[in-house]
Design a protein around this motif. Structure first.
Motif, PDB file in Angstrom:
ATOM      1  N   GLU A  86      -7.449   4.187  -6.481  1.00 13.71           N
ATOM      2  CA  GLU A  86      -8.597   4.255  -5.575  1.00 13.71           C
ATOM      3  C   GLU A  86      -9.824   3.570  -6.169  1.00 13.71           C
ATOM      4  O   GLU A  86     -10.675   3.056  -5.444  1.00 13.71           O
ATOM      5  N   LYS A  87      -9.916   3.560  -7.534  1.00 14.75           N
ATOM      6  CA  LYS A  87     -11.096   2.973  -8.167  1.00 14.75           C
ATOM      7  C   LYS A  87     -10.748   1.969  -9.248  1.00 14.75           C
ATOM      8  O   LYS A  87     -11.393   0.936  -9.366  1.00 14.75           O
ATOM      9  N   ASN A 146       0.846  -1.187   0.000  1.00 15.02           N
ATOM     10  CA  ASN A 146       0.000   0.000   0.000  1.00 15.02           C
ATOM     11  C   ASN A 146       0.885   1.241   0.000  1.00 15.02           C
ATOM     12  O   ASN A 146       1.850   1.320   0.776  1.00 15.02           O
ATOM     13  N   THR A 194      -2.004   3.851  -3.967  1.00 17.96           N
ATOM     14  CA  THR A 194      -2.142   2.649  -4.794  1.00 17.96           C
ATOM     15  C   THR A 194      -2.089   1.409  -3.915  1.00 17.96           C
ATOM     16  O   THR A 194      -1.625   1.450  -2.767  1.00 17.96           O
ATOM     17  N   ASP A 241      -1.853  10.183  -4.769  1.00 15.29           N
ATOM     18  CA  ASP A 241      -2.437   9.117  -5.585  1.00 15.29           C
ATOM     19  C   ASP A 241      -2.118   7.764  -4.955  1.00 15.29           C
ATOM     20  O   ASP A 241      -1.216   7.047  -5.391  1.00 15.29           O
TER      21      ASP A 241
END
Length: 816
Positions: free
Chosen positions: A359-360, A297, A304, A302
């Protein structure tokens, strides 16, 4: 369950210690006596030193023990009235029993005069008194573990037996840990050997423990040893006292499912003034496919999440050959030589699925097929000339020369498929490493009554070479092209010039040893392709001192030792080759590394009565410690790991070893270590501190049945370790073995099962930095079975002479 087992072991230890110290009332006025004498060879009339003397009660229980000095004399003090048997035991000699009456009619000092021992000509009859043989022995600067007194040496390899040796342990990867550190040196018969300088695990798990006499853990190395090896030195003694004639042993074993067959043995022969010893072995070690996975992690603008999962397997083949020869020109001049060869080949396969998400969305994804091959080969040869002097044959002058080299070639082929937003082409990596070393050494030993002075000069000339290439797939040309920006040729030269002087003084119950070593290191590194150059020059003065006090009345003593040690980085840590076998994680060396330094202080207490007990407290204080430093590059999504002199550390520890024969057939021993470590270093300009308690315990019991059957059971556990940026999990190990002598003292059969209650073990390691947290897992085969057959043979007479001094290059670290 682990806590309950540990509590039982500590309770057994406490009860045994209380038994040691138990005293009865009214004993203060009981008279005591001194028993003394002198031992000589019945044929030559020569005084015999280091002959074990045991004073036995009527039930064969030893009450006093000692050994003869260099002039053959011995004294046993504090003997109470009664009937005893004095037992003298020495390798190569027949055991001698003398009935002894100690009473009020005797003088306070009972002088037995000269006692003659005759050479042993039939088998190894000293095994009849194995019950009185001391497994662990403390000396002024080291502790010794006698493998021949441990029945498990028939079934285990040398690497397996390291768990039982005081101050040593094995981690989950079977790496040796000495006093909590993996920085140490390994010698064979007091000399460096190419067999263990490159990859000791491959060789030590091939060598049958039955071919080894003892293992010495030199906790306070004197100044005559090179200054390197932060924790100390492990000295493996193979050359037992050899007589005119020959002897040897052969061991064949099979380990599965992880492991394979191995064959090892040794052979010694002496005829007149010529003596020769050879040892050889080979093994196949297969590691079945095991699961691996990584979670990472990252934080920041940003964040990831990286997930990788796969499997890995490896097959290895290895072999070694060692040869020693000595020729006694006359009683004052001795020439000896040594030659060693070793090699290994590995093939590995790893597949891995990798997915990087934001995140998505999925940012990238791929499947990696990794095939790797490695081939290593090493050799060393040495020549020694030793001259003694007529006035005192213990006065020695020795000239030595040694040449040592090894090569290690690695090739990796990586193919990438199932790509999503991942454009890195397939690639190949090749790294050919070569190392060569020449050593010139002069040693002088000058004993003066109770003093012994040693001095010497030494020069070590080393040269490392590495040629690494990175070739990427060019789709337009349909072939792999070398990338010059990711390839280079590296040359490193390291010359070490040293001088030492040390003194030892022995009184009746005291021993003092102190000295200093001066070493100058000149190092250059040349990157041929990039035309860059690095040079370092540093001087180190390394002191050492140790004090020993023996209390013969209770067969106990104390030892206090201090030494300063350094660790020079080897080619593995210096080499700037970038390992990209996992595209998201890169590893490389650092040619700008400096040496590490540690101050080591140890205080120990030891006792040897019916059993043996040793406990020590101490501290190790590190400076310029070389840490692995891992940083995250947000632009590329890659973690890069290298080495740096970034930190300091301190390690405070208590260590204990205990060996006790509960009955004549049942014995128990235990090793334990508790330490508190604290490390501090800098990562990406941020100071990081990590600390924690590290504990290890090993316990074993053995029972000897009638008709030469023996059963053994072991259990060991540790709670994990810490480093600058993370920690690793703990583990517990169990082992059960049995052995049967098919031909007394010659042929034995042994079987064992390791970790029968668990098929796999998960190794977990965490690493963190200012902007990431990473956890890696590996599922290893844990349960294994072993079958071993050991055969000894021989017919012996007089003892072989060997050089008492030789080259010891224990100063450079090549391990990872």
């Amino acid at each position: 369950m682990k806590i309950q087992l540990s509590a039982l072991h500590w309770l057994a230890l406490l009860l045994s210690l209380l038994a040691f110290e138990k005293k009865t009332l009214g004993q203060e006025n009981v008279p005591v006596y001194r028993v003394r004498g002198m031992l000589e060879d019945s044929l030559s009339g020569q005084a015999l030193d280091f002959i074990t003397i045991n004073l036995l009660e009527a039930n064969e229980t030893p009450v006093k023990a000692g050994y003869t000095k260099s002039d053959g004399t011995f004294t046993l003090a504090g003997v109470r009235e009664g009937r005893y048997t004095l037992l003298a035991v020495g390798v190569g000699y027949k055991a001698r029993r003398i009935p002894l009456l100690v009473s009020g009619n005797s003088a306070n000092a009972i002088d037995l005069g000269k006692i003659l021992l005759g050479p042993e000509t039939v088998g190894l009859k000293e095994l009849k008194v194995t019950a009185t043989r001391q497994i662990v022995r403390q000396e002024v600067d080291r502790i010794t573990y006698d493998l021949q007194a441990d029945p498990e040496s028939k079934v285990n390899s040398v690497l397996d037996m390291m768990r039982k040796v005081p101050y040593l342990a094995l981690d989950a990867d079977n790496n040796i840990v000495m006093k909590g550190s993996t920085d140490f040196r390994i010698l064979i018969n007091g000399k460096p050997s190419s067999m263990v300088e490159r990859n000791y695990k491959e060789v030590l798990r091939t060598i049958p423990a039955s071919t080894i006499e003892r293992i010495e853990v030199i906790t306070t190395p004197p100044a005559k040893y090179d200054a390197e090896g932060l924790a100390g030195i492990i000295n493996i003694i193979t050359n037992k006292k050899l007589d005119n004639g020959y002897n040897g042993s052969v061991n064949v074993s099979e380990r599965f499912p992880a492991g394979g067959p191995s064959l090892g043995g040794s052979f010694s022969v002496k005829t007149g003034k010529l003596g020769m010893t050879a040892m050889a072995g080979a093994n196949i070690y297969n590691t079945p496919s095991a699961r691996t996975w990584i979670d990472r992690n990252t934080i920041g603008t940003d964040p990831t999440f990286l997930w990788q999962q796969g499997s890995a397997s490896e097959d290895s083949r290895g072999g070694y050959f060692g040869y020693e020869v000595s020729y006694e020109l006359d009683t004052l001049n001795l020439i000896s030589g040594q030659f060693n060869l070793n090699g290994n080949r590995t093939k590995g396969q790893r597949d891995q699925s990798s997915r990087l998400t934001g995140e998505k969305d999925v940012l990238q994804q791929y499947f990696l097929d990794n095939r790797n091959e490695g081939r290593g080969r090493g050799m060393d040869a040495s020549l020694n000339y030793q001259k003694a002097f007529r006035a005192d044959k213990n006065r020695l002058l020795t000239f030595s020369y040694r040449y040592y080299s090894f090569g290690n070639d690695m090739a990796t082929a990586l193919s990438i498929s199932d790509r999503i937003d991942y454009d890195l082409p397939d690639y190949r990596q090749v790294n050919d490493q070569k190392f060569a070393e020449q050593t010139f050494q002069l040693d002088y030993v000058y004993p003066i009554k109770k003093w012994t002075m040693e001095a010497g000069l030494k020069a070590i000339l080393r040269k490392n070479n590495s040629d690494f290439q990175h070739r990427s797939w060019d789709a337009d040309k349909g072939e792999f092209e070398t990338d010059p920006l990711m390839s280079n040729r590296f040359t490193n030269e390291q010359n070490v010039y040293g001088a030492y002087n040390t003194y030892q003084y022995n009184l009746k119950n005291w021993s003092f040893k102190a000295g200093a070593r001066l070493e100058q290191t000149i190092m250059t590194a040349d990157f041929v392709s990039s035309e860059t150059f690095v040079k370092q020059n540093y001087l180190n003065l390394i002191p050492s001192a140790s004090i020993s006090r023996k209390f013969k009345k209770n067969n106990n003593g104390i030892n206090l030792g201090y030494t300063q040690r350094i660790q020079r980085p080897g080619i593995y840590k210096l080499n700037p080759f970038v390992d990209r076998s996992n595209p998201n994680f890169e590893r490389t060396g650092n040619p700008n590394l400096r040496n590490e330094l540690v101050n080591d202080l140890q205080l120990s207490y030891n006792q040897a009565k019916k059993g043996s007990f040793n406990i020590s407290i101490g501290g190790m204080f590190f400076r310029d410690l070389i840490f692995q430093v891992s940083t995250y590059d947000a632009a590329t999504g890659i973690n890069r790991t290298t080495y740096g002199n970034t930190g300091s550390a301190r390690l405070l520890m208590t260590q204990m070893s205990f060996n006790y024969p509960i009955t004549k057939k049942w014995s128990y021993n235990m090793n334990a270590r508790v330490a508190h470590g604290k490390v501090t270093g800098t990562v990406n300009g941020v100071t990081i501190t990590n600390s924690g308690i590290m504990a290890q315990v090993f316990a074993a019991t053995s029972y000897r049945f009638e008709k030469s059957w023996r059963l053994n059971a072991n259990i060991s556990a540790y709670n994990g370790g810490i480093n600058l940026q993370g920690k690793s999990n703990g583990a517990s190990f169990t082992s059960f073995s049995g052995s049967k002598d098919l031909m007394k003292d010659q042929l034995s059969l042994s079987v064992s099962v390791n970790n029968p209650f668990r098929k796999f073990r998960t190794d977990r390691r965490t690493t963190s930095g200012p902007d990431f947290m990473q956890t890696s897992f590996r599922n290893d085969y844990f349960r294994s079975f072993n079958l071993s057959v050991n055969y000894k043979f021989g017919k012996l007479k007089d003892a072989v002479k060997k050089n008492k001094r030789g080259i010891r290059n224990d100063d450079v670290q090549n391990g990872g």
